[in-house]
Structure formats: C-alpha cells, structure tokens
Design an enzyme around this catalytic site. Sequence first.
Site, PDB file in Angstrom:
ATOM      1  N   THR A  56      21.068  -8.978 -18.460  1.00 36.66           N
ATOM      2  CA  THR A  56      20.768  -7.548 -18.595  1.00 36.66           C
ATOM      3  C   THR A  56      21.885  -6.668 -18.053  1.00 36.66           C
ATOM      4  O   THR A  56      22.714  -7.100 -17.250  1.00 36.66           O
ATOM      5  CB  THR A  56      19.446  -7.198 -17.887  1.00 36.66           C
ATOM      6  OG1 THR A  56      19.570  -7.469 -16.498  1.00 36.66           O
ATOM      7  CG2 THR A  56      18.291  -7.999 -18.462  1.00 36.66           C
ATOM      8  N   ASP A  57      21.857  -5.424 -18.489  1.00 36.53           N
ATOM      9  CA  ASP A  57      22.836  -4.454 -18.012  1.00 36.53           C
ATOM     10  C   ASP A  57      22.200  -3.574 -16.932  1.00 36.53           C
ATOM     11  O   ASP A  57      21.070  -3.831 -16.502  1.00 36.53           O
ATOM     12  CB  ASP A  57      23.375  -3.615 -19.172  1.00 36.53           C
ATOM     13  CG  ASP A  57      22.324  -2.788 -19.883  1.00 36.53           C
ATOM     14  OD1 ASP A  57      21.205  -2.621 -19.343  1.00 36.53           O
ATOM     15  OD2 ASP A  57      22.611  -2.301 -20.984  1.00 36.53           O
ATOM     16  N   ALA A  58      22.893  -2.534 -16.521  1.00 37.19           N
ATOM     17  CA  ALA A  58      22.401  -1.655 -15.456  1.00 37.19           C
ATOM     18  C   ALA A  58      21.100  -0.955 -15.836  1.00 37.19           C
ATOM     19  O   ALA A  58      20.329  -0.562 -14.967  1.00 37.19           O
ATOM     20  CB  ALA A  58      23.467  -0.622 -15.100  1.00 37.19           C
TER      21      ALA A  58
END
Length: 142
Positions: A23-25
């Site tokens: 996942t990203d931020a």
Amino acid sequence: MPLIHNTSFDPSVWPVRVYYEDTDAGGVVYYANYLRFCERARTERLRALGIDQRALAAEHGIVFVVRRVEADYLRGAELDDALQVITRVIDMGAASLKFDQQILRGEALLFSASVTIACVDSRRWRATRIPEFLRTLLESEA
C-alpha cells in the site's frame, strides 16, 4: 502473423492478499504493485504447466520479457483485501504471447491489463521463436 489468433485459453486464477508493504501513504495498493501481482500470476501459470523459467534460460538460452502493457486502474484495493488475478493467454505469435489479466476483489473488477511478452535469445538479446515444445504446452490449454 500470429499462429493462434483471437483464441482465448482457459483462464487461471492466482490468489493474492494485500499486505501493508503493497500500500501507499493513502492506504491503497500502490499502482505499480498491480503489475507485480500480474507478473507473479503469469509466472505461476507457466510453473503450473511445468515450465521453469530458470531452466529455459540455462538450457535453451531464452527468457521472456515484457514488451508492452496497457493497463486500466478502475478501483483501489486496500490492506488485507483478498484478490484474484485472472490470467488468459489470448494470442500467441511466433515470438510473443499476449495475456489478458484482471484483478478482482470478489466480483468487483479493480484492474485490467493487456500484457505482451516477447521470447528473447538471452545471449543476443533479440527476439526469437517460441520453442516448439513450449508452444505445444501452451496450446494444450486451448
């Protein structure tokens, strides 16, 4: 000219779970990771046919490389989602394979891609014909 044209092979399904590292931020799967999931599904599809890519390189001097990707990002996947990567070979040329790949969460389509891979001579780094034994394996799923 493709040897098999507009023929869909039976799809294979490869399950994947979304981990934190995917996942990203914002908490959704980082866009490039969808391509990683697809790469793994293609590799596992070949493995299920008994095709060892390291052996192909060592014994036959060929490798597969991605030549083209056309991707549509439709919905985001999130941490802990259980996904399925559906992989179909939709075309086989003399030196290439074209895959249709979809990533689903349940019935929801999240990602769709058309991926063309080329068979390459690993010594000269030039396209080469898919060996007959490999073509036979791939066509046996038709």
